[in-house]
Design a protein around this motif. Structure first.
Motif, PDB file in Angstrom:
ATOM      1  N   TYR A 190      -3.416  -1.789   3.379  1.00  0.00           N
ATOM      2  CA  TYR A 190      -2.690  -0.568   3.755  1.00  0.00           C
ATOM      3  C   TYR A 190      -2.758  -0.361   5.270  1.00  0.00           C
ATOM      4  N   ASP A 191      -3.957  -0.466   5.807  1.00  0.00           N
ATOM      5  CA  ASP A 191      -4.169  -0.301   7.241  1.00  0.00           C
ATOM      6  C   ASP A 191      -3.322  -1.293   8.036  1.00  0.00           C
ATOM      7  N   LYS A 194       0.608  -0.908   7.441  1.00  0.00           N
ATOM      8  CA  LYS A 194       1.122   0.258   8.166  1.00  0.00           C
ATOM      9  C   LYS A 194       1.323  -0.068   9.646  1.00  0.00           C
ATOM     10  N   GLU A 195       0.361  -0.802  10.211  1.00  0.00           N
ATOM     11  CA  GLU A 195       0.488  -1.206  11.621  1.00  0.00           C
ATOM     12  C   GLU A 195       1.706  -2.105  11.834  1.00  0.00           C
ATOM     13  N   VAL A 198       5.164   0.067  11.295  1.00  0.00           N
ATOM     14  CA  VAL A 198       5.521   1.000  12.373  1.00  0.00           C
ATOM     15  C   VAL A 198       6.035   0.274  13.616  1.00  0.00           C
ATOM     16  N   ASP A 205       5.550   6.340  11.993  1.00  0.00           N
ATOM     17  CA  ASP A 205       4.428   6.698  11.111  1.00  0.00           C
ATOM     18  C   ASP A 205       4.874   7.850  10.212  1.00  0.00           C
ATOM     19  N   THR A 209       6.987   4.918   5.576  1.00  0.00           N
ATOM     20  CA  THR A 209       6.011   3.893   5.964  1.00  0.00           C
ATOM     21  C   THR A 209       4.783   3.952   5.066  1.00  0.00           C
ATOM     22  N   HIS A 210       4.296   5.150   4.808  1.00  0.00           N
ATOM     23  CA  HIS A 210       3.121   5.312   3.940  1.00  0.00           C
ATOM     24  C   HIS A 210       3.431   4.851   2.520  1.00  0.00           C
ATOM     25  N   ALA A 213       3.635   0.918   2.534  1.00  0.00           N
ATOM     26  CA  ALA A 213       2.299   0.352   2.729  1.00  0.00           C
ATOM     27  C   ALA A 213       1.431   0.586   1.483  1.00  0.00           C
ATOM     28  N   GLU A 283      -2.598  11.055   4.001  1.00  0.00           N
ATOM     29  CA  GLU A 283      -1.976  11.086   5.332  1.00  0.00           C
ATOM     30  C   GLU A 283      -1.462  12.482   5.675  1.00  0.00           C
TER      31      GLU A 283
END
Length: 290
Positions: A190-191, A194-195, A198, A205, A209-210, A213, A283
């Motif tokens: 996920y981390d 997401k990077e 974006v 963000d 996107t969330h 991911a 988030e």
């Protein structure tokens, strides 16, 4: 996933988000557990009782009532309060420790995976009793058939009384393996996803996107963690196995390698939707308080 919110704040926010996701998706988890515990040809006439995600959900609701799909919700919420809070609350501090608190720049995927493995293992070692009780309650049939426990508190008490305190950590080895692996697949992917997202043209963000991911994290978690998840469910739900290796090799011998991916689709729907709900909630709440 970085944040200036304190560890206690992240713990509470993460536990709340995890409990909300648990409440929304537990019926899929109950179906997954029933499918994983089902032995080949164990039904009438050698035909499996539970067949597929929807079939399992319908069968449980029809035979045991709709509320049976939420069996284990109390220990499930206990689990998420402890495990969900710890695994996410510890992730950033452990990641910072791995790379150094003064490190500036992109953190490697390896560092993220290592941090998530450690936090997943520590969190589930504390929360294992809640996982055990949840699986035991989910595995039970309708009232009057094979019920052993009258609710979550009775299950904790009965297990300690009949099997000893250490029995609450039954299945701890596959459970640590399963949750460390799944936590690494979920949090690190996920981390990292997401990077990546974006940085794509047109993406920020945002909720989209969330969502993407979170779905990716769920898929990686199920693909990597399914075999240990099956062993964990069987160890906790069935006392016929001597240990983790006995469960693994007996399942492999009598049911074949595909048995380790029993309940894959319900597990993906469960973890995919769970991750989307949990990370979206996490988030948004972090953004609100941060």
């Amino acid at each position: 996933m970085g944040s200036k919110i304190s560890f206690a704040g992240i713990f509470v926010i993460s536990a709340t988000a995890a409990c909300f996701a648990e409440l929304c998706t537990l019926p899929l988890d109950t179906a997954k557990v029933r499918l994983q515990l089902q032995k080949r040809g164990s039904g009438e006439g050698g035909v499996s009782k539970y067949r597929g995600l929807l079939g399992t959900v319908v069968t449980i609701a029809k035979e045991e009532g709709l509320l049976a799909l939420w069996k284990g919700i109390i220990p499930g919420l206990h689990r998420q309060c402890i495990y969900g809070g710890l695994r996410i609350g510890l992730y950033e501090p452990v990641k910072a420790f791995v790379v150094g608190s003064h490190y500036v720049g992109d953190i490697s995927l390896f560092s993220k995976v290592f941090a998530a493995l450690v936090t997943g293992a520590v969190a589930i070692a504390v929360a294992n009793p809640t996982d055990l009780v949840k699986v035991r309650l989910q595995a039970e049939g309708k009232a009057g058939t094979s019920r052993r426990y009258d609710g979550a508190l009775d299950a904790y008490y009965t297990i300690v009384k009949q099997e000893g305190l250490a029995a609450l950590w039954t299945g701890i080895v596959p459970n640590i393996a399963r949750n460390a692996i799944i936590n690494a697949a979920e949090l690190a992917s996920y981390d990292h996803l997401k990077e990546i997202i974006v940085k794509l043209p047109g993406f920020t963000d945002s909720v989209l996107t969330h969502l993407l991911a979170g779905l990716g994290a769920g898929f990686f978690a199920v693909s990597i963690g399914s075999p240990v998840d099956v062993v964990k469910s069987r160890m906790m739900g069935d006392s016929v196995y001597k240990n983790t290796f006995d469960c693994f090799f007996r399942t492999l011998k009598y049911e074949g390698p595909l048995a380790f991916y029993k309940g894959f689709l319900p597990n993906f729907f469960r973890l995919g939707s769970w991750n989307v709900i949990m990370f979206l909630t996490l988030e948004q709440v972090k953004r609100f308080f941060g």
